[in-house]
Design a protein around this motif. Structure first.
Motif, PDB file in Angstrom:
ATOM      1  N   ILE A  76       0.838  -1.199   0.000  1.00 17.49           N
ATOM      2  CA  ILE A  76       0.000   0.000   0.000  1.00 17.49           C
ATOM      3  C   ILE A  76       0.879   1.259   0.000  1.00 17.49           C
ATOM      4  O   ILE A  76       0.535   2.278  -0.623  1.00 17.49           O
ATOM      5  CB  ILE A  76      -0.956  -0.055   1.210  1.00 17.49           C
ATOM      6  CG1 ILE A  76      -2.267   0.636   0.914  1.00 17.49           C
ATOM      7  CG2 ILE A  76      -0.390   0.520   2.436  1.00 17.49           C
ATOM      8  CD1 ILE A  76      -3.265   0.465   2.050  1.00 17.49           C
ATOM      9  N   HIS A 180     -11.078  -1.757  -0.769  1.00 16.19           N
ATOM     10  CA  HIS A 180     -10.063  -1.657   0.283  1.00 16.19           C
ATOM     11  C   HIS A 180     -10.712  -1.445   1.656  1.00 16.19           C
ATOM     12  O   HIS A 180     -10.378  -2.131   2.621  1.00 16.19           O
ATOM     13  CB  HIS A 180      -9.062  -0.535  -0.001  1.00 16.19           C
ATOM     14  CG  HIS A 180      -7.998  -0.453   1.048  1.00 16.19           C
ATOM     15  ND1 HIS A 180      -7.024  -1.415   1.204  1.00 16.19           N
ATOM     16  CD2 HIS A 180      -7.786   0.445   2.056  1.00 16.19           C
ATOM     17  CE1 HIS A 180      -6.255  -1.104   2.233  1.00 16.19           C
ATOM     18  NE2 HIS A 180      -6.700   0.014   2.762  1.00 16.19           N
ATOM     19  N   CYS A 201      -5.881  -2.745  -3.613  1.00 14.74           N
ATOM     20  CA  CYS A 201      -4.528  -2.173  -3.588  1.00 14.74           C
ATOM     21  C   CYS A 201      -3.723  -2.518  -4.853  1.00 14.74           C
ATOM     22  O   CYS A 201      -3.364  -3.665  -5.087  1.00 14.74           O
ATOM     23  CB  CYS A 201      -3.818  -2.703  -2.343  1.00 14.74           C
ATOM     24  SG  CYS A 201      -2.166  -2.070  -2.117  1.00 14.74           S
ATOM     25  N   GLU A 274      -7.700   1.737  -2.705  1.00 15.94           N
ATOM     26  CA  GLU A 274      -6.250   1.930  -2.794  1.00 15.94           C
ATOM     27  C   GLU A 274      -5.710   1.638  -4.191  1.00 15.94           C
ATOM     28  O   GLU A 274      -4.517   1.506  -4.376  1.00 15.94           O
ATOM     29  CB  GLU A 274      -5.526   1.088  -1.741  1.00 15.94           C
ATOM     30  CG  GLU A 274      -5.597   1.687  -0.339  1.00 15.94           C
ATOM     31  CD  GLU A 274      -4.933   3.063  -0.214  1.00 15.94           C
ATOM     32  OE1 GLU A 274      -4.028   3.377  -1.008  1.00 15.94           O
ATOM     33  OE2 GLU A 274      -5.338   3.817   0.678  1.00 15.94           O
TER      34      GLU A 274
END
Lengths: 340, 340
Positions: A76, A180, A201, A274
């Motif tokens: 991340i 996310h 992500c 993300e």
């Protein structure tokens, strides 16, 4: 191998031999920066072109849990910084990575985080060129926090800005929303949810390159992280001084996320992402943008969710399932702490 | 003013309106970045010169206490990153600043830290161009951690490296040693020391510029932070593959620090500094370097402490008060946690 410990001790933050062993064995052996000076020294021809601009961004990551389905704090951290650069039209080049580590953290966890960062950096075509580690006593941090900063180059003539969005422009997202936020909520286990939802992500650099190559007039893009798509749209509407109207029926949602939102009374527009961006392009380029996005993995779910309007400046509205309209405000207060 | 809270709440980290209010009122109103995009967009003519290189560095700061005589975590964060750039021969240009804030932290404390960063950035001639804030729950961090990354430009032809130090080169420090370590130790109060020792926390950019202008053949410089002058010298000796010999009688020490070291059995060579560098120049340029350093505030105490030798590669020795010699090894283990 110099490092015999299984867990991080305060000595690993002391500036001496133990720290150097930790850094060399766990971090620089994987990231392989060019030297061991306290600074990276870098040359980029792209950056030296007349009219090129340097882009710089930073984010701290404190996500809890540190590892979750679809990613970890390392992935991340790299994706988040790469994406901040990419959505502004920059080609990401170099990243720094700084770690604040709680005493007692397992070295094996650090190794997994570092491996994950390296893999993501390679995938994004960026290098992690410099870094830092600090160790704090038990209870003074929660396992590990990662702060990345990124430097990229904006080619001459490229100028993406929220303020450039105009009425009539089309709003496109690259895939399903809220994964996310839902993944973290499920991973924390306090919802007693059985579904394992993977985080979205992912890096968006290649996606942005594809769109920018296909559409010369992209106005703006923004990654919809904390605060979700709703907050990203509000920021754009405000900066552009226009209205934005989205269609509830057009919002792409994973079935599990939709179900979770219904059960828990959450609004997926505010769930964090993300690896999800909102892109604004002139209507004439919308089809080209969709095609370009769908040509790369991160954009396979690309779809139009709405458009900018001449309506009240700064106001985002949504046409609901039932044909009504409601205001989509910025997130007020906190939805879920430590989402990223 | 939108911000009515006296303390940071989790809502200030949520990505919505509360976060935006905190960022705008406490951070960007002071740092005044050019825009509110997630990235800074920057142009530097110096960086576009043929042969110029970009320098990049990062550090996290977790110093405890957050405020101490002579500085605070904000000042140290700016100086630390500026100094990492400067000692490598780069002219510092831009900084990012990322904050991890514990729920319950006083907004007034954040304001003081931000003001301190701004003042130090102005003094150093750098701009804080982008940033981030995260909030974690009570007990998941200790008040506030700051991570800065810095970008600077290394002019064409300049190449400072520890590996360039050669036997015969002279080792110079810019002032008294160990003040920062002693200041933090005294500020924590667990030593029952009455003396208030100010940290040496200061930017070294102007000092490095003055030296580099006066001495064309500066070999290397390193700021002696965690691990102190001893660790910096060991790193240089190892990288250069030479020996280094220093003179105990030549080490500049503040009387209070000397006293503290004697009472507590500490070695000032291992005490941390936050505005102290070790510089290596050819002997022929030593006088010019001393004069240049003394011409700026941060170098008024400049003095020669030793020299590089043809002795055992990587070994640092000290001639003691009594004429003997002892090995000055790298710091092993931890002297004082959370010194920076």
């Amino acid at each position: 191998m110099a490092l015999r410990d299984e867990r991080v001790t305060l000595a690993h933050g002391g500036g001496g031999k133990a720290m150097r062993d930790l850094i060399e064995e766990v971090f620089t052996s994987v990231f392989q920066p060019d030297g061991m000076e306290d600074q990276a020294r870098l040359v980029s021809e792209a950056l030296q072109q007349p009219g090129a601009r340097l882009a710089m961004t930073t984010d701290s990551f404190v996500v809890d849990p540190v590892e979750f389905p679809g990613g970890d704090i390392g992935k991340i951290a790299v994706c988040g910084t790469v994406n901040d650069l990419a959505v502004g039209g920059a080609r990401p080049l170099w990243l720094s990575a700084a770690f604040i580590i709680e005493e007692g953290t397992e070295i094996a966890l650090l190794r997994r985080i570092v491996a994950s960062m390296k893999a993501e950096a390679v995938a994004a075509g960026v290098r992690i060129v410099t870094g830092d580690t600090k160790v704090v006593g038990r209870g003074s941090a929660d396992k590990v926090f990662v702060t990345t900063a990124g430097v990229g180059v904006i080619p001459p003539g490229r100028d993406l800005m929220a303020g450039h969005v105009r009425p009539g422009d089309v709003a496109i997202v690259n895939g399903v929303l809220g994964d996310h936020g839902a993944a973290i909520m499920a991973a924390r286990g306090d919802m007693a949810l059985s579904a394992e939802i993977p985080s979205d992500c992912q890096g968006l650099g290649h996606l942005m390159e594809a769109v920018l190559a296909a559409c010369p007039n992209v106005r703006a893009a923004r990654d919809a992280t904390r605060g979700g798509v709703a907050s990203a749209l509000n920021e754009i509407a405000e900066a552009a001084g226009c209205g934005i109207e989205i269609e509830e029926t057009a919002l792409p949602l994973r079935t599990e996320v939709k179900g979770m939102c219904e059960i828990l009374g959450l609004d997926p527009l505010y769930l964090a992402n993300e690896g999800t961006l909102v892109l604004f392009v002139p209507e004439a380029e919308a089809e080209a943008a969709l095609a370009a996005m769908r040509s790369v993995k991160a954009g396979q779910g690309a779809t139009i969710i709405g458009k900018a309007t001449g309506g009240q400046a700064g106001r985002v509205t949504m046409r609901t399932l039932f044909g009504g309209a409601r205001i989509v405000d910025m997130l007020v207060g906190e939805q879920l702490p430590r989402i990223c």
